[in-house]
Write a protein that holds these residues in place. Structure first.
Motif, mmCIF file in Angstrom:
data_model
loop_
_atom_site.group_PDB
_atom_site.id
_atom_site.type_symbol
_atom_site.label_atom_id
_atom_site.label_comp_id
_atom_site.label_asym_id
_atom_site.label_seq_id
_atom_site.Cartn_x
_atom_site.Cartn_y
_atom_site.Cartn_z
ATOM 1 N N GLY A 91 2.240 12.781 1.154
ATOM 2 C CA GLY A 91 2.856 13.459 0.422
ATOM 3 C C GLY A 91 4.062 12.768 -0.324
ATOM 4 N N HIS A 92 4.367 13.173 -1.379
ATOM 5 C CA HIS A 92 5.337 12.386 -2.233
ATOM 6 C C HIS A 92 6.873 12.386 -1.782
ATOM 7 C CE1 HIS A 92 4.407 10.453 -6.030
ATOM 8 N NE2 HIS A 92 5.941 10.534 -6.266
ATOM 9 N N LEU A 93 7.033 13.599 -1.077
ATOM 10 C CA LEU A 93 8.303 13.784 -0.367
ATOM 11 C C LEU A 93 8.415 12.840 0.440
ATOM 12 C CD1 LEU A 93 9.093 17.469 -0.648
ATOM 13 C CD2 LEU A 93 10.228 15.790 -1.813
ATOM 14 N N THR A 94 7.694 12.588 1.498
ATOM 15 C CA THR A 94 7.686 11.622 2.588
ATOM 16 C C THR A 94 7.881 10.391 1.736
ATOM 17 O OG1 THR A 94 6.300 13.195 3.895
ATOM 18 C CG2 THR A 94 6.435 11.089 4.707
ATOM 19 N N GLY A 95 7.132 9.936 0.879
ATOM 20 C CA GLY A 95 7.253 8.767 0.118
ATOM 21 C C GLY A 95 8.668 8.544 0.066
ATOM 22 N N ASP A 96 9.136 9.326 -0.515
ATOM 23 C CA ASP A 96 10.822 9.382 -1.178
ATOM 24 C C ASP A 96 11.545 8.894 0.284
ATOM 25 O OD1 ASP A 96 10.146 9.919 -3.736
ATOM 26 O OD2 ASP A 96 10.832 12.181 -3.690
ATOM 27 N N LEU A 97 11.230 9.622 1.123
ATOM 28 C CA LEU A 97 11.968 9.436 2.512
ATOM 29 C C LEU A 97 12.083 8.039 2.754
ATOM 30 C CD1 LEU A 97 11.453 12.577 4.749
ATOM 31 C CD2 LEU A 97 13.521 12.126 3.247
ATOM 32 N N VAL A 98 10.812 7.675 2.674
ATOM 33 C CA VAL A 98 10.386 6.263 3.008
ATOM 34 C C VAL A 98 11.403 5.244 2.217
ATOM 35 C CG1 VAL A 98 8.598 4.395 3.299
ATOM 36 C CG2 VAL A 98 8.171 6.402 4.312
ATOM 37 N N LEU A 99 11.274 5.514 0.950
ATOM 38 C CA LEU A 99 12.017 4.763 0.004
ATOM 39 C C LEU A 99 13.713 4.607 0.484
ATOM 40 C CD1 LEU A 99 10.323 5.684 -3.519
ATOM 41 C CD2 LEU A 99 10.323 3.460 -2.212
ATOM 42 N N ARG A 100 14.019 5.908 0.658
ATOM 43 C CA ARG A 100 15.348 5.952 1.239
ATOM 44 C C ARG A 100 15.745 5.103 2.341
ATOM 45 N NH1 ARG A 100 17.988 11.518 -0.240
ATOM 46 N NH2 ARG A 100 19.937 10.545 -0.176
ATOM 47 N N ALA A 101 14.838 5.239 3.479
ATOM 48 C CA ALA A 101 15.106 4.593 4.485
ATOM 49 C C ALA A 101 15.024 3.083 4.605
ATOM 50 C CB ALA A 101 13.993 5.141 5.638
ATOM 51 N N LEU A 102 14.181 2.527 3.509
ATOM 52 C CA LEU A 102 14.097 1.248 3.382
ATOM 53 C C LEU A 102 15.457 0.751 2.731
ATOM 54 C CD1 LEU A 102 12.632 -1.386 3.549
ATOM 55 C CD2 LEU A 102 11.404 -1.122 1.388
ATOM 56 N N HIS A 130 0.783 -1.279 0.049
ATOM 57 C CA HIS A 130 0.169 -0.187 0.034
ATOM 58 C C HIS A 130 0.868 1.221 0.142
ATOM 59 C CE1 HIS A 130 -3.407 -2.539 0.435
ATOM 60 N NE2 HIS A 130 -3.158 -3.152 1.720
ATOM 61 N N PHE A 131 1.681 1.301 -0.946
ATOM 62 C CA PHE A 131 2.864 2.472 -0.771
ATOM 63 C C PHE A 131 2.098 3.694 -1.509
ATOM 64 C CE2 PHE A 131 6.405 4.855 -2.475
ATOM 65 C CZ PHE A 131 6.928 5.287 -1.256
ATOM 66 N N LYS A 132 1.046 3.333 -2.192
ATOM 67 C CA LYS A 132 0.390 4.534 -2.734
ATOM 68 C C LYS A 132 -0.388 5.318 -1.530
ATOM 69 C CE LYS A 132 -3.006 5.502 -6.506
ATOM 70 N NZ LYS A 132 -3.812 6.581 -5.593
ATOM 71 N N LYS A 133 -0.753 4.659 -0.508
ATOM 72 C CA LYS A 133 -1.345 5.201 0.416
ATOM 73 C C LYS A 133 -0.351 6.247 1.291
ATOM 74 C CE LYS A 133 -5.002 2.091 1.642
ATOM 75 N NZ LYS A 133 -5.237 0.953 2.604
ATOM 76 N N ILE A 134 0.840 5.953 1.362
ATOM 77 C CA ILE A 134 1.754 6.778 1.897
ATOM 78 C C ILE A 134 1.878 7.960 1.387
ATOM 79 C CG2 ILE A 134 4.293 6.731 2.579
ATOM 80 C CD1 ILE A 134 3.880 3.801 3.425
ATOM 81 N N ASN A 135 1.905 7.878 -0.119
ATOM 82 C CA ASN A 135 2.055 9.230 -0.870
ATOM 83 C C ASN A 135 0.935 9.955 -0.759
ATOM 84 O OD1 ASN A 135 4.675 9.100 -2.252
ATOM 85 N ND2 ASN A 135 3.679 7.483 -3.855
#
Ligand SMILES: Nc1nc2c(ncn2[C@@H]2O[C@H](COP(=O)(O)OP(=O)(O)OP(=O)(O)O)[C@@H](O)[C@H]2O)c(=O)[nH]1
Length: 350
Positions: A229-240, A220-225
């Motif tokens: 917001g997309h920038l937070t989604g990016d931070l999540v991708l980096r952290a993972l 459900h990554f779409k829900k995170i965006n």
């Protein structure tokens, strides 16, 4: 940082140039300046140097920067050669001694690089020979100059050595920059193309001992965006990405396969070992709170796991892992599904 902010706000003389304005304007400008500084600090914290990039990506950046710095030093060395010719001072071991190539700044940097265990060493060895060539031709030129017998040949030989050295540097830099484009700028991980290019070699080397491909996709990554917001989604991708690298061994590369999909090539001597590794990673990710701005976000992923058999194409392996992943998505998510070469699937999540 906050202390600096208040100091700037209440002491307008601190900000150069602001004394030109009246007190009120200075006060507002100081406030604005402070806000910008505080914003930049926190923005930099999230997007800047505090993020650990992928180890290979960092290595390339550090090598390019070292290469630039030490080749600049060689230009300075050339000026020193001219100075030596005009003044003949004594302290010129990086010019006159027969191991001058080991004494100059570039030579010291190069030796450090050559001591590293890298698969692109041939570029460095080529640079090494060309670098020795410059120093040799320089000494030969200096020797004939001493006796006022400098011929056009000696100058030409030195010029050719310099040119060859420069060309070897350019070749290495081009190689490093090409490698750099194989990495994702957001997460620093190698991209799918790198997997495509290196898979055959990796499989040849490790499939016999036990190699597994784990294809994982955030749930459900779409829900995170949508929610943060997309920038937070990016931070999540980096952290993972950072967590996946931290949780795997150096010999187990992690790739960003697509948007929110990652691949890990795991080394395991049996299916049970591979299950245990995949599950350990899944549980660690599921139990981690990712700090993203004001939010603390938890994510899960679903994964397909399959063994890499000898002489099997990447395409076939990915097809299998993909089926297992989608089986996992359709049977509840937050799980790892194993698929064998006969397409039998096992849910290995507890
Ligand atoms: N922030 C951010 N989002 C991305 C990036 N790449 C892909 N995405 C988003 O990832 C989301 C993937 O959504 P879906 O394919 O619907 O999957 P999902 O919401 O994760 O749902 P399931 O996979 O079914 O659990 C899309 O909204 C993409 O826009 C990226 O680089 N940054």
């Amino acid at each position: 940082m906050l202390a600096a902010f208040f100091f700037m706000k209440y002491n307008d003389t601190y900000i150069p140039g602001f004394k030109l304005f009246d007190n009120n304007l200075t006060d507002h400008a100081g406030l604005l300046y402070g806000i910008i500084v505080v914003f930049c600090y926190y923005f930099g914290k999230y997007y800047g140097e505090e993020w650990e990039l992928n180890r290979e990506y960092k290595y390339i950046d550090a090598t390019i920067s070292g290469l630039n710095k030490s080749s600049d030093a060689h230009f300075k060395w050339l000026v020193n050669v001219l100075y030596y010719v005009s003044k003949k001072h004594d302290h010129a071991s990086d010019i006159t001694s027969c191991n001058a190539h080991e004494r100059c700044e570039f030579g010291i940097w190069l030796q450090q690089k050559l001591n590293e265990d890298r698969d692109d060493k041939s570029y460095l060895q080529d640079i090494y020979h060309k670098h020795v060539g410059i120093h040799e031709k320089c000494r030969e030129l200096l020797a004939v100059l001493t006796f006022n017998e400098a011929s056009a040949d000696a100058f030409e030989a030195f010029a050719s050595a310099l040119l060859a050295f420069n060309q070897s540097l350019t070749l290495y830099k081009t190689h490093l920059l090409q490698r750099r484009t194989s990495f994702d700028t957001l997460t620093g991980l190698p991209l799918r193309r790198t997997l495509d290019e290196s898979f055959e070699k990796t499989s040849e080397k490790f499939a016999k001992e036990g190699l597994y491909l784990l294809l994982l996709d955030i749930d459900h990554f779409k829900k995170i965006n949508d929610n943060y917001g997309h920038l937070t989604g990016d931070l999540v991708l980096r952290a993972l990405a950072i967590q996946l690298e931290d949780e795997t061994r150096k010999c187990e590369p992690v790739y960003r396969y697509g948007g929110e999909e990652f691949i890990i090539l795991l080394h395991a001597s049996s299916d049970e070992d591979a299950f245990a590794i995949a599950e350990r990673i899944r549980l660690l990710v599921a139990n981690t709170e990712i700090a993203a701005g004001d939010h603390s976000i938890k994510i899960t992923f679903t994964a397909g796991l399959t063994q890499v058999h000898e002489n099997e194409s990447l395409h076939r392996i990915l097809e299998r892992a993909d089926k297992a992943l989608y089986h996992g998505k359709h049977t509840g998510r937050n799980r790892c599904v194993y698929v064998n070469r006969y397409s039998d699937m096992y849910n290995i999540a507890v």
